[in-house]
Each structure stands twice: as C-alpha cells, then as structure tokens.
Design a protein around this motif. Structure first.
Motif, PDB file in Angstrom:
ATOM      1  N   ASN A   1       0.822  -1.219   0.000  1.00 32.58           N
ATOM      2  CA  ASN A   1       0.000   0.000   0.000  1.00 32.58           C
ATOM      3  C   ASN A   1       0.853   1.264   0.000  1.00 32.58           C
ATOM      4  N   ILE A   2       1.964   1.236  -0.733  1.00 28.92           N
ATOM      5  CA  ILE A   2       2.890   2.365  -0.756  1.00 28.92           C
ATOM      6  C   ILE A   2       2.239   3.616  -1.327  1.00 28.92           C
ATOM      7  N   ASP A   3       1.252   3.452  -2.270  1.00 33.24           N
ATOM      8  CA  ASP A   3       0.544   4.603  -2.825  1.00 33.24           C
ATOM      9  C   ASP A   3      -0.125   5.408  -1.717  1.00 33.24           C
ATOM     10  N   LEU A   4      -0.816   4.726  -0.809  1.00 34.83           N
ATOM     11  CA  LEU A   4      -1.529   5.400   0.263  1.00 34.83           C
ATOM     12  C   LEU A   4      -0.568   6.015   1.272  1.00 34.83           C
ATOM     13  N   LEU A   5       0.520   5.291   1.610  1.00 32.38           N
ATOM     14  CA  LEU A   5       1.486   5.807   2.574  1.00 32.38           C
ATOM     15  C   LEU A   5       2.173   7.066   2.055  1.00 32.38           C
ATOM     16  N   PHE A   6       2.625   7.027   0.807  1.00 31.91           N
ATOM     17  CA  PHE A   6       3.290   8.188   0.229  1.00 31.91           C
ATOM     18  C   PHE A   6       2.315   9.337   0.056  1.00 31.91           C
ATOM     19  N   GLY A   7       1.074   9.006  -0.314  1.00 36.63           N
ATOM     20  CA  GLY A   7       0.070  10.051  -0.453  1.00 36.63           C
ATOM     21  C   GLY A   7      -0.151  10.781   0.854  1.00 36.63           C
ATOM     22  N   GLY A   8      -0.208  10.035   1.950  1.00 29.29           N
ATOM     23  CA  GLY A   8      -0.384  10.648   3.258  1.00 29.29           C
ATOM     24  C   GLY A   8       0.800  11.501   3.668  1.00 29.29           C
ATOM     25  N   ILE A   9       2.011  11.003   3.433  1.00 28.87           N
ATOM     26  CA  ILE A   9       3.219  11.745   3.790  1.00 28.87           C
ATOM     27  C   ILE A   9       3.327  13.036   3.001  1.00 28.87           C
ATOM     28  N   ILE A  10       3.099  12.963   1.698  1.00 29.69           N
ATOM     29  CA  ILE A  10       3.192  14.146   0.851  1.00 29.69           C
ATOM     30  C   ILE A  10       2.147  15.175   1.250  1.00 29.69           C
ATOM     31  N   SER A  11       0.937  14.688   1.552  1.00 26.16           N
ATOM     32  CA  SER A  11      -0.146  15.590   1.917  1.00 26.16           C
ATOM     33  C   SER A  11       0.139  16.296   3.237  1.00 26.16           C
ATOM     34  N   VAL A  12       0.460  15.530   4.263  1.00 29.16           N
ATOM     35  CA  VAL A  12       0.721  16.115   5.578  1.00 29.16           C
ATOM     36  C   VAL A  12       1.967  16.999   5.539  1.00 29.16           C
ATOM     37  N   GLY A  13       3.037  16.475   4.951  1.00 30.47           N
ATOM     38  CA  GLY A  13       4.272  17.243   4.868  1.00 30.47           C
ATOM     39  C   GLY A  13       4.093  18.522   4.077  1.00 30.47           C
ATOM     40  N   GLY A  14       3.359  18.442   2.973  1.00 29.79           N
ATOM     41  CA  GLY A  14       3.140  19.626   2.149  1.00 29.79           C
ATOM     42  C   GLY A  14       2.336  20.693   2.849  1.00 29.79           C
ATOM     43  N   ILE A  15       1.249  20.289   3.501  1.00 33.36           N
ATOM     44  CA  ILE A  15       0.389  21.258   4.173  1.00 33.36           C
ATOM     45  C   ILE A  15       1.106  21.897   5.364  1.00 33.36           C
TER      46      ILE A  15
END
Length: 479
Positions: free
Chosen positions: A297-311
């Motif tokens: 589920n790397i898509d979901l993990l990276f999506g979460g990291i990018i989203s939180v880190g970006g915001i």
C-alpha cells in the motif's frame, strides 16, 4: 481597413472576491497536480513487461505495460508536458498585458481538458506523449498569472501565507493523485483516470470564458488587438505585422530586464536544483519505496506523507516568514536553513531499512523542504517590478521544469539502469538538495530591493475585487 486603437471600455466589477480568486487558482492547480500524481502511480503507470530466463513473459500493467516502455521512455512521460509549457508560458505572460487574463486561462484549460481526454484514448507511446505535451499548455495559461493576482489582493500582512496556501495545492494535488490513480487505475483501468481529470477541469475552463476581466498592477488598461488588415498593413501602426513585432520587441526588453535582476536569477537557480530532486521524488518515489521496503500500500502511505508534509511545511514556512517580516534576505535565510536540514532528514530516511523509521524521517524532511514554497515565490514576485511579475513567474516555472524536474526522471531511470540499486540511486539524487541550500545561502548576501510598490504610476484596478479582506483573517469563510 485601419485598426481602431481606442481602448476597450472598463469592465464592471468581477464576481471574484480575493478569497474566491484564491480558491479558483488553488482548485485548477490542484487538478493539474492530481494529474501529475496519478500518472506516476502503479495503478496508472503500471509495470513493464518482463521475461524470465526460460522465456516466460508477463504482460506488465498500466501505461508502461500496455505500450511496452523502457524506464527511459516511461520517464519521458513525466517530462513531456514541458514542451507545451516552454512554448506557451512566455506567450501567455506577454499577452496578459493586453488581453483579459481569464480568457487566456479559459483557452489554456480547454486545451488541458482535451489533452487529458486524448491521453485516455492514446494508442501508443507517441500519441500519449503528444497529449502530455499539450497538457503543459493548460498549466502555462495560469501559472504566470495566479501568484501576481493573489499577492496583489491578499491582506498585506498575509501575502506569503496566501502564496503558501496556493502552493499547498501542489503536494496536496500529488497526494490526491497518488490515491486517485491507485484506486481508479486499479479498479477501472488507467484510461478512466484521465477521463475523470478532464471532467474535474471542465467547469474551470468554462469559468475562464465567462468571468469579468481583472487588471493587474503594472499592466496597461489599453487592450489593443488587431482584427483586420488591408493591403496597406505595412504602413499602419496597428497591423498584424507591427503588432507582432511590437510584442516580440517588448518580450525581448522584458527578458533583458528580468535577467538583469541578480536576486531573481539566484533564487531561480536554487529553485531549479530543488525541483531536480523532487522531480525524481514525485515520479519515482512510489517505485523506489516499493522496491526498497516491499510495501503493497505504498501509494496510500506516500500520499499521506506528501499531503501532511506539504500542508504543514508550506503553511509553516509561510507563517514564519510573515512573522519575522517577509523581506527578501529573510526569505533566503529561511530557504537555506530549511532545505539544508530537510536534506539531512530525507537522506537519512533512505539509509534505514526499517519502514517505520523511514516514514518518520521522510515526513520531517518533507515538512522542512516544503517550507520553501511560500518564500521562494515571494522572492520571485518582489525582486522584479509589477509589470514583469507574470513573465517572472512564467520563466521561473519554465526554468525549474526544463532544467529541474523534466530531465531528472529520465536521468534517474538511466542511473537506476546502470546502478541497479534503488537505495543507492535515490541517495545520490537526494544529496543534490545540499546544493540548493548553498545557492539560496548566497542570496542572503546579495543587495536586494523590494520592488513590490514600483510601477505605482500605472493605473491600479485592484478595486475590481471587493476590499472586504484588506485586513481580514484567512481562517474566515472562503466564499
């Protein structure tokens, strides 16, 4: 027939309030980056065809499998949009001086919508590559206009914050694209991911055609556009030929003035190096994570990291700069410090084999490096006079792509093909972030002049927007 040079009448006030303007640009930028995120996912991009030693071959999946693409060709798909962006960005930025910017945006987003539909119907590598090139035209139509309009209409004490909010749409869009591409691509097929993006963008393309005009600071009120020519066009001041030559001459003068600003040039150089690394991260990050850590589920993990880190990073960096006074030297200090320590955390993350340690370190690294988004764009805008801002943003965007995140994905593909070690390849790429920190550190010592209020003699039509947020709070309702 001679062309009437009479300026067009002043338009009625626009429907856009400053906050609605911010939402509009955030939405179209987010959809653009949803597309960027989706095309890199396993659900859309897929995997290549492979053959074992006993000649047992797999069909692969997604775009890479259907079109039998090598890693190099697959990397080109991430960069192909740059062709349209490179050609169209200076054109849109120059035309914004004489044509309603929202009409330009409407045209560009119409091309974007049709191009993404074309991606869904593509039949081979070349057809999808051409469509990806046309996608760049859509980004070119708004990228040079969004930041100047946002800054001119934001509360004075929150300019960096408003720029930061606009740029949140980049990591947020990529993160949503990671999830969207993984779900739609795996469930319905990669072609439907592009069809869905087109549906999302269509209302904004239509809005660009129907919105009332807005005038930016430093731009001429006269909208002189040649419509008819006769046999005496060479003798007329407002012929197609003279109009085109005048546009080219003005573009050349603007470019000369832009490149003479050392602060602007150094800022863009640092931004190029920064984007070189994140071109690798955004396109290859999912595959690197999957091959190193073997997480399904790397898509979901990276999506979460990018989203939180970006915001967190973008808002945090913007708020800090506004709090310490958003001057150009302070922006360079924040950029160099945040990127230096962000590089340390990102590099360290890939040195660990434990997935949980990796996730914590890469999240901290993402927060630090994303703190650059507000400050770097504020420097781009405030280091040049207002009449050059659309061109400054357009050239900055073209530069960071053509020298940064356009060549880096295919070059990383070549590096990985040679090294054949995902961890080594990503560590080599990440180390380049230290160079970006060094370039922005140099900017601290350059003589800088804040040119935000220059061109004050030009007619200012910012009153077309409601002034309700002149000293407003960003946390209030957006509409």
């Amino acid at each position: 027939m001679a062309i009437d040079p009479t300026p067009l009448p002043e338009s009625a006030p626009s429907w856009f309030t400053p906050k609605r303007l911010l939402v509009f640009f955030c939405a179209i930028n987010m959809i653009n980056y949803i597309d960027r995120g989706a095309i890199s996912t396993n659900g859309v991009n897929g995997s290549p065809r492979t053959c074992s030693e006993i000649n047992v071959c797999s069909d692969g999946s997604g775009i890479q499998g259907d079109f039998d693409l090598s890693n190099f060709k697959d990397g080109i798909l991430a960069s192909a949009f740059m062709v349209g962006l490179l050609i169209a960005s200076p054109i849109f930025a120059s035309l914004a001086k004489s044509i309603n910017p929202f009409r330009l945006i409407g045209v560009g987003l119409s091309v974007w919508t049709l191009a993404t539909i074309g991606c869904g119907f593509s039949v081979d590598f070349w057809s999808i590559t051409i469509c990806r090139m046309l996608v760049g035209v859509g980004e070119a139509s708004y990228i040079g206009l969004a930041a100047p309009l946002i800054v001119e209409n934001a509360p004075v004490s929150q300019r960096t914050l408003w720029l930061g909010i606009f740029h949140i749409s980049v990591p947020a869009g990529v993160a949503i694209g990671d999830v969207y591409g993984g779900l739609v691509g795996s469930g319905l097929g990669w072609r439907y991911a592009f069809f869905g993006e087109a549906i999302l963008m269509l209302p904004f393309a239509i809005l660009g055609y129907v919105m009332k005009p807005l005038q930016m600071k430093g731009m001429s009120n006269a909208k002189i556009i040649p419509w008819f020519l006769n046999e005496e066009f060479s003798k007329k001041d407002y012929s197609y030929v003279s109009y085109t030559l005048n546009q080219l001459s003005r573009f050349g003068q603007d470019m000369k003035a832009l490149l003479s600003e050392k602060v602007y040039v150094v800022n863009v150089l640092g931004y190029i190096v920064y984007n070189f690394v994140f071109g690798v991260y955004s396109y290859w990050g999912l595959k690197v994570g999957y091959n190193i850590y073997q997480v399904d589920n790397i898509d979901l993990l990276f999506g979460g990291i990018i989203s939180v880190g970006g915001i967190v990073g973008t808002i945090g960096g913007s708020l800090i700069l506004d709090r310490i006074n958003s001057t150009i030297p302070n922006a360079f200090k924040l950029l160099s410090i945040a990127i230096f320590f962000g590089a340390i955390f990102c590099f360290s993350a890939f040195c660990f084999s434990n997935i949980y340690v990796f996730l914590v370190l890469i999240l901290i690294g993402e927060i630090l490096v994303d703190a650059s988004q507000g400050p770097v764009n504020l420097v781009c805008l405030n280091s040049v006079k207002p009449s050059l801002r659309p061109l400054a943003m357009a050239i900055s965007t073209v530069s960071i792509h053509i020298f940064g995140d356009v060549p880096s994905p295919p070059l990383f593909g070549i590096l990985q093909d040679k090294v054949d070690n995902w961890r080594t390849s990503i560590l080599i790429s990440t180390s380049i972030l230290f160079l970006a920190a060094g370039i922005w550190f140099i900017g601290i010592f350059l003589h800088s002049v804040d040119r935000y209020e220059e061109d004050s003699e030009q007619p200012d039509m910012s009153h077309l927007l409601e002034s309700e947020v002149a000293n407003g709070d960003i946390t209030s309702a957006l509409l």
